[in-house]
Every structure is written in structure tokens, then in C-alpha cells.
Write a protein that holds these residues in place. Sequence first.
Motif, PDB file in Angstrom:
ATOM      1  N   LEU A  69       0.832  -1.197   0.000  1.00 52.83           N
ATOM      2  CA  LEU A  69       0.000   0.000   0.000  1.00 52.83           C
ATOM      3  C   LEU A  69       0.871   1.253   0.000  1.00 52.83           C
ATOM      4  N   LEU A  70       1.972   1.203   0.713  1.00 48.98           N
ATOM      5  CA  LEU A  70       2.900   2.333   0.738  1.00 48.98           C
ATOM      6  C   LEU A  70       3.422   2.630  -0.660  1.00 48.98           C
ATOM      7  N   ALA A  71       3.614   1.589  -1.461  1.00 50.20           N
ATOM      8  CA  ALA A  71       4.175   1.747  -2.806  1.00 50.20           C
ATOM      9  C   ALA A  71       3.199   2.389  -3.782  1.00 50.20           C
ATOM     10  N   LEU A  72       1.937   2.563  -3.403  1.00 50.31           N
ATOM     11  CA  LEU A  72       0.966   3.182  -4.300  1.00 50.31           C
ATOM     12  C   LEU A  72       1.188   4.691  -4.454  1.00 50.31           C
ATOM     13  N   ALA A  73       1.953   5.293  -3.559  1.00 51.42           N
ATOM     14  CA  ALA A  73       2.275   6.719  -3.701  1.00 51.42           C
ATOM     15  C   ALA A  73       3.070   6.915  -4.989  1.00 51.42           C
ATOM     16  N   LEU A  86       7.493  16.615  -3.350  1.00 48.56           N
ATOM     17  CA  LEU A  86       7.808  15.248  -3.764  1.00 48.56           C
ATOM     18  C   LEU A  86       8.556  14.502  -2.666  1.00 48.56           C
ATOM     19  N   ASP A  87       9.304  15.246  -1.854  1.00 47.11           N
ATOM     20  CA  ASP A  87      10.137  14.634  -0.825  1.00 47.11           C
ATOM     21  C   ASP A  87       9.467  14.587   0.542  1.00 47.11           C
ATOM     22  N   ALA A  88       8.189  14.904   0.602  1.00 47.91           N
ATOM     23  CA  ALA A  88       7.495  14.870   1.894  1.00 47.91           C
ATOM     24  C   ALA A  88       7.578  13.469   2.485  1.00 47.91           C
ATOM     25  N   PRO A  89       7.852  13.337   3.771  1.00 47.34           N
ATOM     26  CA  PRO A  89       7.980  12.006   4.374  1.00 47.34           C
ATOM     27  C   PRO A  89       6.670  11.237   4.472  1.00 47.34           C
ATOM     28  N   VAL A  90       5.548  11.947   4.368  1.00 40.22           N
ATOM     29  CA  VAL A  90       4.236  11.299   4.491  1.00 40.22           C
ATOM     30  C   VAL A  90       3.417  11.614   3.247  1.00 40.22           C
ATOM     31  N   VAL A  91       2.784  10.567   2.697  1.00 36.46           N
ATOM     32  CA  VAL A  91       1.886  10.743   1.554  1.00 36.46           C
ATOM     33  C   VAL A  91       0.494  10.257   1.942  1.00 36.46           C
ATOM     34  N   LEU A  92      -0.483  11.123   1.762  1.00 33.13           N
ATOM     35  CA  LEU A  92      -1.887  10.771   1.971  1.00 33.13           C
ATOM     36  C   LEU A  92      -2.529  10.602   0.605  1.00 33.13           C
ATOM     37  N   ILE A  93      -3.006   9.408   0.313  1.00 32.61           N
ATOM     38  CA  ILE A  93      -3.732   9.135  -0.933  1.00 32.61           C
ATOM     39  C   ILE A  93      -5.222   9.147  -0.614  1.00 32.61           C
ATOM     40  N   GLU A  94      -5.960   9.916  -1.384  1.00 32.57           N
ATOM     41  CA  GLU A  94      -7.401  10.068  -1.135  1.00 32.57           C
ATOM     42  C   GLU A  94      -8.200   9.551  -2.324  1.00 32.57           C
ATOM     43  N   TYR A  95      -9.072   8.586  -2.088  1.00 31.83           N
ATOM     44  CA  TYR A  95     -10.002   8.073  -3.099  1.00 31.83           C
ATOM     45  C   TYR A  95     -11.356   8.725  -2.840  1.00 31.83           C
ATOM     46  N   ARG A 208      -7.991   4.480 -14.458  1.00 32.28           N
ATOM     47  CA  ARG A 208      -6.778   4.039 -13.767  1.00 32.28           C
ATOM     48  C   ARG A 208      -6.919   4.222 -12.257  1.00 32.28           C
ATOM     49  N   ASP A 209      -7.383   5.393 -11.848  1.00 32.91           N
ATOM     50  CA  ASP A 209      -7.553   5.647 -10.413  1.00 32.91           C
ATOM     51  C   ASP A 209      -8.568   4.695  -9.799  1.00 32.91           C
ATOM     52  N   SER A 210      -9.693   4.521 -10.487  1.00 31.92           N
ATOM     53  CA  SER A 210     -10.760   3.672  -9.964  1.00 31.92           C
ATOM     54  C   SER A 210     -10.299   2.225  -9.822  1.00 31.92           C
ATOM     55  N   GLU A 211      -9.617   1.725 -10.843  1.00 30.26           N
ATOM     56  CA  GLU A 211      -9.156   0.343 -10.790  1.00 30.26           C
ATOM     57  C   GLU A 211      -8.111   0.147  -9.701  1.00 30.26           C
ATOM     58  N   GLU A 212      -7.306   1.168  -9.462  1.00 31.77           N
ATOM     59  CA  GLU A 212      -6.352   1.079  -8.355  1.00 31.77           C
ATOM     60  C   GLU A 212      -7.101   0.925  -7.037  1.00 31.77           C
ATOM     61  N   GLY A 213      -8.139   1.746  -6.849  1.00 29.12           N
ATOM     62  CA  GLY A 213      -8.923   1.664  -5.620  1.00 29.12           C
ATOM     63  C   GLY A 213      -9.596   0.324  -5.448  1.00 29.12           C
ATOM     64  N   TYR A 214     -10.270  -0.146  -6.489  1.00 30.77           N
ATOM     65  CA  TYR A 214     -10.932  -1.443  -6.401  1.00 30.77           C
ATOM     66  C   TYR A 214      -9.919  -2.559  -6.174  1.00 30.77           C
ATOM     67  N   PRO A 222     -15.200   8.740   1.523  1.00 29.31           N
ATOM     68  CA  PRO A 222     -13.796   8.786   1.133  1.00 29.31           C
ATOM     69  C   PRO A 222     -13.007   7.659   1.785  1.00 29.31           C
ATOM     70  N   ALA A 223     -11.956   7.253   1.106  1.00 24.41           N
ATOM     71  CA  ALA A 223     -11.019   6.271   1.666  1.00 24.41           C
ATOM     72  C   ALA A 223      -9.618   6.840   1.509  1.00 24.41           C
ATOM     73  N   PHE A 224      -8.784   6.626   2.507  1.00 21.25           N
ATOM     74  CA  PHE A 224      -7.451   7.221   2.527  1.00 21.25           C
ATOM     75  C   PHE A 224      -6.394   6.175   2.851  1.00 21.25           C
ATOM     76  N   LEU A 225      -5.207   6.416   2.329  1.00 18.34           N
ATOM     77  CA  LEU A 225      -4.008   5.708   2.761  1.00 18.34           C
ATOM     78  C   LEU A 225      -3.014   6.759   3.231  1.00 18.34           C
ATOM     79  N   ILE A 226      -2.536   6.624   4.462  1.00 20.09           N
ATOM     80  CA  ILE A 226      -1.536   7.539   4.984  1.00 20.09           C
ATOM     81  C   ILE A 226      -0.264   6.737   5.216  1.00 20.09           C
ATOM     82  N   ASN A 227       0.684   6.889   4.307  1.00 28.34           N
ATOM     83  CA  ASN A 227       1.888   6.036   4.313  1.00 28.34           C
ATOM     84  C   ASN A 227       1.515   4.564   4.467  1.00 28.34           C
ATOM     85  N   GLY A 228       0.522   4.161   3.694  1.00 29.05           N
ATOM     86  CA  GLY A 228       0.139   2.757   3.655  1.00 29.05           C
ATOM     87  C   GLY A 228      -0.861   2.331   4.697  1.00 29.05           C
TER      88      GLY A 228
END
Length: 259
Positions: A69-73, A86-95, A208-214, A222-228
Motif C-alpha cells: 500500500l505504501l508503494a501506491l504513492a 515530492l520529498d514529503a515524508p508522508v503521503v496521503l492518498i485520497e479516493y 486508472r484511479d478507480s481500478e487502483e482503488g478497487y 472517502p477512503a485514505f491511505l496515509i503512508n500505507g
Amino acid sequence: MPGTSTPSASSRTRRPRPGRTRRVLAVIALATAVVTAVLAFALGRGSAGTAAPATVSTPEAQEPANPELLALARRDADDPLALGSLDAPVVLIEYSDFQCPFCGRFARETKPDLVRDYVDKGILRIEWRNFPVFGAESDQAARAGWAAGQQNRFWQFHDEAYAEPRRRNAGNFSEDNLLAMARKAGVEDLARFEKDMASEAAHQAVTRDSEEGYGIGVTSTPAFLINGRPVLGAQPTDVFTGIIDEAAEQARQQEDGDE
């Protein structure tokens, strides 16, 4: 009304495809195991309400993020649907879906604090994923957001689309209204915006985004990933800040250990 259930902090979507069942179950098991946030979220009962409470564990009890999940950033420098270093230590992915009321709540109540306290300080990067699940207007709005991004106005369009609660599938995201939102968002070339919105490239980007989420078992917005780490629903702001703080500290410790 009789039979009405208490609404949850997330909105229900259609079920994942049968071929993804095993991955869905795996992610559900992961979300259960991660004591970072034990998140209550009902399967789509209602379209508004108070965010469900989350239980946050002490840092000593936190489990490491899932590497897959972390690798999805994406950390793509050319991604107009991303905000922050780009170098932020934390990535929040929002679906998210532009018609989702809980996504709107996050956009209005939580995102501004995260941008001020973390994005602007180089700690957090936010990466948006289009996850339209409420029908044609959701899909059209997703493509409109992507089109605004082609002129570097995605986040301005995002804020305009979420500026106020809107009824789903009631014409609020018609082509004319989306054009008006783009104009308010500062999109300069509206003819290009309309062309981009209707393009195959927009369709492919949203798909692409939708298929990644599914593919990882997202079933609600909403669904989120915060550093995985998965977070489901429009949780209170302090749930997000607690997880971001811990993820940033873990990233710092890992960097120190690698030196």
C-alpha cells in the motif's frame, strides 16, 4: 422515518468485482489489524451524518505500514492532482467522489488544516484519486477535475466543487455547471477544458484511479491511505493529524537509521 438507520461517515459504493474478492478480504483484514485507527463505517446507510469515532492506539502499539500500500504513492512531479513536496515524508492518498457528502466534509473541514500544518511545511503530500461511484454525474465531475488539472487548476476546481453540500444526481454536476465551476476556479481556456473533459485521456485517467482503488479493496468514499495505513470515512481531523505525526516520526527514525 421507519426503517431509517443512523448514517455513517462514509458513503456506500457498488460491490467490488468478484475477481477481486480475495484482495478485498485481505485489505479488510489488514484494516482490522492496524490499530492505528479502528474505524467504524457502515455500508452506505444514509448520505449525511456525524463522523464515526475512531480509536487511536498509543505509538508503541502501532504496526508498520503495509509495503504494497505504501508503494501506491506515485510521487510524480508532473501530477497536477497532487499537492505538496515530492520529498514529503508522508503521503496521503485520497479516493474520492465529487458527489460524496463525506468527501465534501473532509474537503471543507479537514483538508485546510492539513495543508496549513503539514503540506505547507513539507511534511505531507496529498495525492488525489478519482473514485466516481454515484453514477454519470460523478464520472463527469471526475473527468472535469482531471481537465482542470491539465491547466493546473485542479485544486481550485476541487475547492469549488466541494464549496457547499450538493444533492447527488440532481443536475449539480451537469456540463453547464461544471463549466461554471471551472470558470470560478480560474481555468482560462474553457474550450480546451470542455475538450479535455470529453477526451479518451480523461476517461483513461479516471479508470486508472478507480481500478487502483478497487484493486486494494476500496468500497466506500472517502477512503485514505496515509503512508500505507487505511483510514475510512470523514474522520475527525485529530485522527488524521495523529496518524500523520506518527508516520512522519517513523519516517524520520528510518532515515536516521539508514545514515
